[in-house]
Design an enzyme around this catalytic site. Structure first.
Site, PDB file in Angstrom:
ATOM      1  N   ASP A 346      35.582  38.455  41.390  1.00  0.00           N
ATOM      2  CA  ASP A 346      36.423  37.314  41.768  1.00  0.00           C
ATOM      3  C   ASP A 346      37.466  37.721  42.813  1.00  0.00           C
ATOM      4  O   ASP A 346      37.807  38.888  42.953  1.00  0.00           O
ATOM      5  CB  ASP A 346      37.135  36.740  40.525  1.00  0.00           C
ATOM      6  CG  ASP A 346      38.026  37.767  39.843  1.00  0.00           C
ATOM      7  OD1 ASP A 346      37.664  38.967  39.841  1.00  0.00           O
ATOM      8  OD2 ASP A 346      39.085  37.389  39.316  1.00  0.00           O
ATOM      9  N   GLU A 347      37.941  36.709  43.513  1.00  0.00           N
ATOM     10  CA  GLU A 347      39.116  36.834  44.395  1.00  0.00           C
ATOM     11  C   GLU A 347      39.070  38.037  45.336  1.00  0.00           C
ATOM     12  O   GLU A 347      40.074  38.723  45.514  1.00  0.00           O
ATOM     13  CB  GLU A 347      40.398  36.907  43.541  1.00  0.00           C
ATOM     14  CG  GLU A 347      40.639  35.668  42.718  1.00  0.00           C
ATOM     15  CD  GLU A 347      41.966  35.710  41.969  1.00  0.00           C
ATOM     16  OE1 GLU A 347      42.692  34.711  42.031  1.00  0.00           O
ATOM     17  OE2 GLU A 347      42.282  36.737  41.323  1.00  0.00           O
ATOM     18  N   VAL A 348      37.920  38.274  45.933  1.00  0.00           N
ATOM     19  CA  VAL A 348      37.854  39.342  46.935  1.00  0.00           C
ATOM     20  C   VAL A 348      38.558  38.838  48.195  1.00  0.00           C
ATOM     21  O   VAL A 348      38.263  37.750  48.683  1.00  0.00           O
ATOM     22  CB  VAL A 348      36.388  39.701  47.257  1.00  0.00           C
ATOM     23  CG1 VAL A 348      36.330  40.697  48.409  1.00  0.00           C
ATOM     24  CG2 VAL A 348      35.706  40.253  46.010  1.00  0.00           C
TER      25      VAL A 348
END
Ligand code: NAG
Ligand code: NAG
Ligand code: NAG
Ligand code: NAG
Ligand code: NAG
Ligand code: NAG
Ligand code: NAG
Ligand code: NAG
Length: 573
Positions: A346-348
């Site tokens: 997530d949230e790269v």
């Protein structure tokens, strides 16, 4: 047939019992007492309070023994006095006389053999259903196709009983009872973050206890993140030696195994997540060369969603070697008690790769194939070890990765994400952050400099307001999913991200709100007539469930005042 609120009409304020609501639940108003001499038989074999005790050799007998032991403990040591559910100053307790009727037998009948992997069932791989019958003369029969089904039946059984004010007895006022029950969703979980703040093992066990009491079956352990690496990895000892917040805040291999085993006995599979390639900055405390954009200050927000910024380098053989070694250590140890491992994703933040000396760009045309290769490597190692991978939705829906068809995709951003995931043929977990993020609404944990402070006033967090149980209860994991794809929605999870949740407030942050998710996942968001479930009937049951959790040592918050619960539903609008 659904539960019909006959009792409410006959006797306002009477106790309701049973959370989550069974598929079918009929009860009367007969009184039965129970004491510790009650005979319990499992498949014809007499049991004691400690069941088969140390004689238990198979997982099946251990699971049932454990359930029996906990049933005694709950009924006789952790029960509650239900004054909040009866009119003020009333004499609501049945009287115990020489001719009172006691529960005289509890017959547990398993109708099929457990699957051999009962200690680590795949989603849907174990039949969790049960039936429970209690006659007015005190004979109880619980049947189930599996040991886990019997354990669920015993959990329900404990919820039919109450304690006298004097501590002078344990009784039910609901006989006869006839229950037929089975879960709607296969995956019913809670995600606990132990990186932002550490949770001692005692808290982890307590959360498993509460999950089991709500018939949930997954503890998703988000064990590491950017801020701290509390997980001891013996072949890479510096990870925790340098990356934990403090030397006393680590999880040893024995801790991990003990939690897995504790959960397995309760039908709760512990599924570990090591989030990556983002959310990994804490690796830099031990291995600075593996992390790009580490702790950029003050503008960390250009590179990550939280400080400290940092990401595993995306095109680095050193990172690949590290991951190989990490998983070679962890996976074989987890393997005996789980089939699943969560790879995060997530949230790269693409800008972190502008500072990555193995890539040096934020151009997704360059990054996407590298991300595919990165996750391909991880997934190949998981599959070689017999694990089913989980990833966050961004890997599929933002990065467009091609994932093996058995990859479970955990959604969080929207209902649309669930629909898109199943449309691509993947199994999905639901848990829309607007409904099932328990951390929301606490306000900001960031400190704002004077120059910008006013623009953040009144310092609400990104997912404010707090999601109360009613909001959580209104969430349908299937919302927006076409009928011919709902079978791909495995279930869902509530999430306790822990920037502002530590052992002091963990219980209150998680319970009883997670009970709302538990009932949606076990019973479905809609009732038998296809209507949204009613707060009016859920609320007194949830208030009662809260008292039961408190009696069991979980500091669950109140959801209403006694005025609302003492005389039926006085607080409806
Ligand atoms: C456990 O094993 C012992 C010794 O074999 C036996 O005496 C005892 O009755 C067994 N207990 C149960 C509950 O089966
Ligand atoms: C049983 O107890 C009730 C009070 O709970 C009493 O009214 C009744 O007379 C008793 N019956 C017998 C047979 O003792
Ligand atoms: C990835 O690393 C290899 C080996 O160092 C290099 O040849 C290649 O150009 C790199 N790829 C990118 C996109 O930077
Ligand atoms: C990539 O970097 C450039 C230059 O710093 C910046 O203008 C652009 O907004 C960045 N792209 C993304 C998607 O953040
Ligand atoms: C994924 O596909 C969408 C739609 O084609 C595209 O807009 C997006 O840029 C792609 N993402 C990446 C990381 O390549
Ligand atoms: C039922 O709940 C859904 C959300 O899952 C909501 O969109 C819908 O409006 C509700 N229906 C009624 C009749 O309240
Ligand atoms: C599901 O139903 C939709 C119509 O609602 C149809 O277009 C689609 O082809 C169906 N998909 C499958 C996999 O059957
Ligand atoms: C209890 O509720 C009923 C129904 O609303 C009402 O008629 C009665 O007066 C209430 N009793 C008390 C003591 O509040």
């Amino acid at each position: 047939m659904m539960w019909i609120p006959v009792i409410l009409a006959l006797c306002a304020g009477v106790t309701q019992a049973v959370w989550p609501i069974p598929s079918s639940y009929e009860s009367g108003d007969g009184v039965l007492w129970i004491d510790q001499s009650v005979n319990i038989k499992y498949n014809g074999v007499a049991q004691t309070a400690s069941g088969y005790g140390s004689n238990s050799t198979t997982w099946s007998t251990r699971i049932v023994s454990n359930a029996i032991e906990r049933t005694y403990d709950t009924l006789f040591n952790k029960n509650f006095y239900p004054w909040k559910f009866h009119p003020r100053m009333s004499n609501f307790e049945p009287s115990l006389t020489s001719n009172s009727t006691y529960v005289n037998s509890i017959t547990l009948q398993q109708t099929a053999s457990d699957p051999t992997n009962i200690m680590k069932p795949t989603a849907g791989g174990v039949d969790e259903s049960y039936t429970l019958k209690m006659t007015t003369s005190g004979d109880v029969t619980i049947t189930g196709a599996s040991s886990i089904g019997l354990a669920h039946g015993l959990t329900t059984f404990t919820q039919l009983f109450f304690e006298c004010s004097s501590g002078g007895g344990v009784y039910t006022t609901l006989a006869p009872v006839s229950i037929k029950d089975a879960p709607v969703f296969e995956w019913r979980g809670l995600n606990i973050d132990t990186s932002r703040t550490f949770k001692p093992m005692s808290d982890m066990y307590a959360m498993v206890d509460a999950l089991a009491y709500n018939k949930m079956n997954r503890l998703h352990w988000h064990v590491t993140d950017a801020q701290a690496w509390p997980l001891v990895v013996p072949s890479l000892p510096e990870l925790a030696d340098k990356g934990a917040y403090a030397s006393f805040q680590k999880y040893s291999p024995a801790d991990v195994q003990a939690l897995q085993e504790y959960g397995a006995l309760l039908g709760i599979e512990v599924v570990m997540e090591i989030d990556q390639p983002g959310h990994t900055s804490s690796i830099a405390f031990a291995y600075p060369d593996l992390i790009a954009a580490f702790n950029v200050q003050p503008n960390w927000d250009s590179y990550a969603s939280e400080p400290p910024s940092g990401t595993l380098k995306l095109n680095s053989t050193a990172v690949y070697d590290f991951l190989e070694k990490l998983f070679d250590d962890i996976l074989p140890r987890l393997k005996p008690l789980t089939n699943y491992f969560h790879l995060g994703g997530d949230e790269v933040n693409v800008n972190a790769y502008t500072l990555d000396d193995t890539v040096g760009t934020n151009d997704t045309a360059v990054l996407q194939p590298l991300m595919q290769k990165f996750m391909d490597r991880n997934i190949a190692q998981l599959q070689a070890n017999g694990f089913t991978p989980l990833v966050w939705e961004e890997m599929l829906l933002v990065w467009n990765l091609t994932l093996p068809s058995n990859t479970i995709v955990q959604t969080w951003l929207s209902d649309q994400s669930v629909a898109e995931t199943v449309a691509k043929g993947h199994k999905a977990l639901a848990g829309n952050y607007n409904f099932w993020y328990l951390d929301c609404g606490q306000g900001q944990w960031l400190d704002f400099r004077p120059a910008v402070s006013a623009s953040f006033w009144p310092y609400a967090d990104y997912c404010s307001p707090r999601h109360n149980w009613r909001l959580m209860y209104s969430y349908d994991p299937l919302s927006g999913v076409p009928a011919n794809l709902t079978h791909l929605v495995l279930g869902g999870e509530a999430h306790i991200w822990s920037e502002q949740t530590d052992p002091v407030n963990l219980d209150q942050m998680v319970w009883p709100r997670t009970c709302a998710a538990a009932e949606v996942l076990w019973s479905g968001a809609k009732d038998a007539s296809g209507q949204n479930r009613s707060q009016i009937t859920a609320s007194p049951r949830l208030s009662e469930m809260r008292e039961r959790l408190v009696a069991r040592g979980i500091k669950a918050e109140p959801i209403q005042m006694p005025y609302c619960t003492q005389n039926g539903t006085q607080c409806a609008l």
